[in-house]
Design a protein around this motif. Structure first.
Motif, PDB file in Angstrom:
ATOM      1  N   GLN A 129     156.912 -47.548  71.508  1.00  8.95           N
ATOM      2  CA  GLN A 129     155.913 -47.065  70.553  1.00  8.95           C
ATOM      3  C   GLN A 129     155.079 -45.924  71.118  1.00  8.95           C
ATOM      4  O   GLN A 129     154.493 -45.160  70.367  1.00  8.95           O
ATOM      5  CB  GLN A 129     155.008 -48.215  70.113  1.00  8.95           C
ATOM      6  N   THR A 130     155.028 -45.796  72.432  1.00  7.04           N
ATOM      7  CA  THR A 130     154.251 -44.718  73.044  1.00  7.04           C
ATOM      8  C   THR A 130     155.122 -43.526  73.427  1.00  7.04           C
ATOM      9  O   THR A 130     154.667 -42.624  74.119  1.00  7.04           O
ATOM     10  CB  THR A 130     153.477 -45.222  74.278  1.00  7.04           C
ATOM     11  N   LEU A 182     145.869 -52.640  77.124  1.00  8.67           N
ATOM     12  CA  LEU A 182     146.527 -51.423  76.654  1.00  8.67           C
ATOM     13  C   LEU A 182     145.664 -50.200  76.917  1.00  8.67           C
ATOM     14  O   LEU A 182     146.160 -49.156  77.333  1.00  8.67           O
ATOM     15  CB  LEU A 182     146.849 -51.530  75.162  1.00  8.67           C
ATOM     16  N   CYS A 191     158.294 -57.427  74.971  1.00 10.32           N
ATOM     17  CA  CYS A 191     156.977 -57.060  74.455  1.00 10.32           C
ATOM     18  C   CYS A 191     156.493 -55.757  75.096  1.00 10.32           C
ATOM     19  O   CYS A 191     156.033 -54.846  74.409  1.00 10.32           O
ATOM     20  CB  CYS A 191     155.985 -58.183  74.723  1.00 10.32           C
ATOM     21  N   TRP A 203     156.103 -51.828  73.464  1.00  8.81           N
ATOM     22  CA  TRP A 203     154.930 -50.967  73.633  1.00  8.81           C
ATOM     23  C   TRP A 203     155.348 -49.618  74.207  1.00  8.81           C
ATOM     24  O   TRP A 203     154.882 -48.570  73.761  1.00  8.81           O
ATOM     25  CB  TRP A 203     153.894 -51.654  74.529  1.00  8.81           C
TER      26      TRP A 203
END
Length: 159
Positions: A52-53, A13, A45, A49
């Motif tokens: 969420q960003t 990440l 998955c 991510w």
């Protein structure tokens, strides 16, 4: 569920963030964002991510498709669920006038299509209820489906 088995390494990440690319920047000539690619690959998955960003859930590529369209085309119920839970606009049509629901039906994913149909009905009922709460005498607007025939003979919704 797939999300529980995500094992993204912290270093992975970190390296993605260090590249400096915008989460919504189209990386290819098709103008597909990383969220498009994740949804189109059924990678819930990675899509989580991306969400969420700050990924733009309604960004359209050159075909007019959003990540929801991509997830519907590959039959990824996990990705569809993530996107719907993130308040994606489910009524967006691509350049052929197809919604994600239409694509799920045409690509042979009836479970995904029924899921999107159910969500659409729930959203319509919710918005109709809100309209009636504001003014009980106001007519409830119903979205009508208009169809047109295309060369292949498949019926598509005209947006």
């Amino acid at each position: 569920m797939l999300l529980l088995s995500c094992n993204l390494e912290e270093d992975d990440l970190k390296s993605l963030l260090e590249t400096g690319a915008s989460v919504n920047a189209p990386p290819d000539p098709q103008e597909q964002s990383p969220a498009h690619l994740a949804a189109g690959g059924g990678l819930a998955c990675f899509l989580l991510w991306q969400l969420q960003t700050g990924a733009d859930l309604n960004q359209q590529d050159v075909l007019g498709e959003t990540p929801l369209h991509k997830a519907a085309k590959v039959g990824s119920l996990d990705c569809l669920s993530l996107l719907v839970a993130s308040d994606v606009q489910i009524g967006v049509c691509n350049k052929n006038g197809q919604t994600a629901e239409d694509l799920a039906w045409s690509y042979g994913f009836p479970e995904c299509a029924r899921f999107l149909t159910m969500i659409k009905c729930m959203q319509t009922a919710r918005s109709s209820g809100e309209q009636q709460e504001r003014d009980p005498r106001a007519p409830v607007l119903r979205q009508k489906r208009s169809f047109r025939t295309v060369e292949s003979g498949v019926m598509k919704r005209k947006c």
